[in-house]
Design a protein around this motif. Sequence first.
Motif, PDB file in Angstrom:
ATOM      1  N   LEU A   4      27.303  23.524  84.624  1.00  0.00           N
ATOM      2  CA  LEU A   4      26.599  24.106  83.478  1.00  0.00           C
ATOM      3  C   LEU A   4      25.175  23.549  83.392  1.00  0.00           C
ATOM      4  O   LEU A   4      24.215  24.282  83.128  1.00  0.00           O
ATOM      5  CB  LEU A   4      27.358  23.820  82.185  1.00  0.00           C
ATOM      6  CG  LEU A   4      28.656  24.604  81.959  1.00  0.00           C
ATOM      7  CD1 LEU A   4      29.324  24.162  80.664  1.00  0.00           C
ATOM      8  CD2 LEU A   4      28.379  26.111  81.907  1.00  0.00           C
ATOM      9  N   GLY A   5      25.065  22.242  83.608  1.00  0.00           N
ATOM     10  CA  GLY A   5      23.748  21.609  83.593  1.00  0.00           C
ATOM     11  C   GLY A   5      22.849  22.162  84.691  1.00  0.00           C
ATOM     12  O   GLY A   5      21.648  22.355  84.489  1.00  0.00           O
ATOM     13  N   LEU A   6      23.466  22.445  85.853  1.00  0.00           N
ATOM     14  CA  LEU A   6      22.712  22.984  86.978  1.00  0.00           C
ATOM     15  C   LEU A   6      22.155  24.373  86.647  1.00  0.00           C
ATOM     16  O   LEU A   6      20.986  24.677  86.933  1.00  0.00           O
ATOM     17  CB  LEU A   6      23.620  23.061  88.201  1.00  0.00           C
ATOM     18  CG  LEU A   6      22.965  23.139  89.573  1.00  0.00           C
ATOM     19  CD1 LEU A   6      22.056  21.945  89.799  1.00  0.00           C
ATOM     20  CD2 LEU A   6      24.032  23.197  90.649  1.00  0.00           C
ATOM     21  N   ALA A   7      22.998  25.202  86.027  1.00  0.00           N
ATOM     22  CA  ALA A   7      22.547  26.540  85.626  1.00  0.00           C
ATOM     23  C   ALA A   7      21.417  26.446  84.601  1.00  0.00           C
ATOM     24  O   ALA A   7      20.412  27.172  84.677  1.00  0.00           O
ATOM     25  CB  ALA A   7      23.723  27.330  85.063  1.00  0.00           C
ATOM     26  N   PHE A   8      21.571  25.518  83.671  1.00  0.00           N
ATOM     27  CA  PHE A   8      20.545  25.328  82.641  1.00  0.00           C
ATOM     28  C   PHE A   8      19.235  24.862  83.263  1.00  0.00           C
ATOM     29  O   PHE A   8      18.147  25.350  82.905  1.00  0.00           O
ATOM     30  CB  PHE A   8      21.042  24.315  81.608  1.00  0.00           C
ATOM     31  CG  PHE A   8      20.024  23.971  80.555  1.00  0.00           C
ATOM     32  CD1 PHE A   8      19.705  24.867  79.550  1.00  0.00           C
ATOM     33  CD2 PHE A   8      19.372  22.743  80.580  1.00  0.00           C
ATOM     34  CE1 PHE A   8      18.756  24.563  78.593  1.00  0.00           C
ATOM     35  CE2 PHE A   8      18.431  22.416  79.624  1.00  0.00           C
ATOM     36  CZ  PHE A   8      18.122  23.334  78.627  1.00  0.00           C
ATOM     37  N   ILE A   9      19.331  23.916  84.221  1.00  0.00           N
ATOM     38  CA  ILE A   9      18.136  23.389  84.872  1.00  0.00           C
ATOM     39  C   ILE A   9      17.409  24.487  85.645  1.00  0.00           C
ATOM     40  O   ILE A   9      16.173  24.575  85.642  1.00  0.00           O
ATOM     41  CB  ILE A   9      18.500  22.221  85.814  1.00  0.00           C
ATOM     42  CG1 ILE A   9      18.821  20.977  84.991  1.00  0.00           C
ATOM     43  CG2 ILE A   9      17.378  21.916  86.794  1.00  0.00           C
ATOM     44  CD1 ILE A   9      17.671  20.469  84.142  1.00  0.00           C
ATOM     45  N   MET A  10      18.180  25.377  86.281  1.00  0.00           N
ATOM     46  CA  MET A  10      17.534  26.469  87.015  1.00  0.00           C
ATOM     47  C   MET A  10      16.740  27.361  86.062  1.00  0.00           C
ATOM     48  O   MET A  10      15.614  27.775  86.361  1.00  0.00           O
ATOM     49  CB  MET A  10      18.577  27.290  87.764  1.00  0.00           C
ATOM     50  CG  MET A  10      17.955  28.425  88.567  1.00  0.00           C
ATOM     51  SD  MET A  10      19.146  29.486  89.359  1.00  0.00           S
ATOM     52  CE  MET A  10      18.083  30.864  89.824  1.00  0.00           C
TER      53      MET A  10
END
Length: 809
Positions: free
Chosen positions: A380-386
Amino acid sequence: MFKTHLKTAWRHIRRNKIFSFINVVGLTIGLTSFLLIALYIFDEVTFDRFHKNANNIYRLVEHRITPEGKETKLAGAGYQVSAGSQANLPEVKNAVRLVALGRVNISASQSAHVFYEDFWISNPGFLQIFDFQMLQGNRQAALDAPHSAVVTEETARKLFGTTNVLGKSIKVDREPMPFRITGVLQNFPVNSQFSFNLLFSETTFKDPGFNTDWDSNNFYTYLLLDSKANPQAVTGKINQLVAANRKPDNQDQRNIILQPLKEVHFNSGGIEGTLGKTGSLTYIYVFLIIALFVLLLACINYMNLTTALFAKRAKEIGVRKMIGASRQTLAGQFMAEAFLTTFISLLLALALVKLLLPYFNLFTGKQLSLGLETDYRIWLGLAFIMLVVGGLSGIYPALFQSRLNPLVLFKNKIPVGKESISLRQFLVVMQFSVSISMMVATLVVYRQIKYVSTKDMGFTKSQLLVVDINSGNVRQGAETIKSEFAKIPQVKGVTVSSRVPGEWKNLPKVKVTQSGTAATAGHEMFFLGVDDQFLLTYEIELVKGRNFRPGSPADSSAVLINQTAARELGITEPSEQVIQIPAANFGGTYSPMDKPFRVRVVGIVKDFNFQSLREPLAPMVLAFQKNPIHNIDYFTARISPANVSETIKQMEAVLHNIDQDHLFEYHFLDSQWDLFYREDKIRETIFLMGAALAIIIGCLGLFGLATFAAEQRTKEIGIRKVLGASIQSVVIMLSKDFLKLVLIAALIAFPVAWYAMHQWLQDFAYRINLSWEIFALAGGLGVLVALFTVSFQAIRAAVANPVKSLRSE
């Protein structure tokens, strides 16, 4: 529309290969470093938090103040503190008691292979409170019965070659009756304070003394409170219960503190006896800032490079606007380019992380992974960071470039306001301020680690081989073994001792009193039991007096003291002054001896460091090996660097002649000392990597700005060259503004870096000085790197043919 945006974005990326390559490389570097540091931080902040009842689990810590005002905190309590709390306080739902009873020989009942393991015992509450995954057995009852044991899967395979070991028996050298395996645990995760391999049932060792043990600190204790309980109220009740049952002759002020399990990892500074590794929130914040900043720099560079490229796209954008493209459409196009670039960078970053994780884990001692089994919060954090990175990278071009008048775009007269220039200058200063600060941090950590690694310790730690003594047979045959070790040609000296400098176990302390002094007012000193060869083998200088005499029974009551102890006791010349040792402390409380140990001071040795250089020199008593306080536990041999493996084989053969079942455990003392500073070396490397990445990304930003400046001043440069300006003067003109920014960044970075590293150095009793050379070197490197980056583009612009730049005028 979305499909069209993607197609156009892909064509733009392919058409501008160099700029696209720089953008992708910058974002890939930023995302890779961010992901690695984020995985590390996530593992740290979830330390011990994976238990279902983690919010309601508390560790018992005792805060103690002696009559002299000395304060200590101990991670342990007496048996009855937990048992009494569970029985008398309804808020306490369950309790865990853990205690380590040294090391023992372990073997499968039908096997001759012997292993040494720490001997941990616990009550059933351990498996009931903590949610470590159980592969076999009933967690509710696995530790109920006497002579039952729980093993980890690693230990099961080591003993039996399989994890299907339920019901099998293991032998322990200190118990005549074998233990039955009643449970198999999955190996403990790295982000847990517990890391033992076997756990034995407490009911096997019911000691009558447990029933009255309210005073000791022998048991690591954890309580599970009711979810509605008030921890402060429970703390008060526990202290009342303990005060009502403790011995009245105890003069220390003692209070129990309930520390939340979630706080143990980061808030155990100054608490003696803490299990497992501890962390530092300060470093977590520092690493998080590094990760975010490197990522932010990559986003800023995308903006700068896109802006630099904008002059080439002006007519394209003008045509689009003339044929009806709205501002929203153009903004969407620029955002699509940013998100596509970010997506490509993210895919590359994920591949790099997968490739680098094994090395990163080896370096940090973690078990990090990135796959389908990874915690959903990471993804989820990865998607947000993108989304954030794509948005940050594209928002400035989308807002700025899409609003321009098409007539202005056709004339190639793109307005660049002071605010825009100031923003980019500010970003360059910020980039290099952090880069230079991190270079200073890297240099300071490197020099400090080098200093503590090479400092004179008062003894020579290289080529010292330490061999554990783990059986009574070897301990009784120590003199024979020493004699045989000494016959090996490569062995230059050999000694026995109860502990060694750099000890990883508890180093005992003793109370030392002089005649006419009360026992409670005694001096606190560390204690070592040694033989007559200890000073010679470790190359410790005898300052005054004499050493122990070989084979002298009278010296069993003689001691040596170090210079610090001599100053505390007021002894300037050793002349067999009598001192007494009435009590000893092996971690926790001082236990009075049956009879005070009366000894004579026969010598003073030069101070030597026996703890990490974070700790100041402390007073020490070196007693003869035959003493009533502590048995010998180690051989130490000074060996030649030639044929080390053959020397070790010969020493192992000597040991097995005395005890065939004794496992030959050894290590080199200098390697053990290096472990004191392992975490610092990890931080040094992270600072170095962070500084390097920040510099690389900062240089990409400078390259973008230099390109932008050259594009904007193309005709100016052409006119200057036509009027006779040299290439050198043009290069200086284009470079000096950027170098000014880097110098400003250095001036900002120096005081920040000085303060941060000054605070870090306070952790060491022995430390380097923050000399001006460190800051000059960091600043000089920053300027050189910036000069090289800017000069490349400046020279390219300066050597261009002025005719080409002026022919449109």
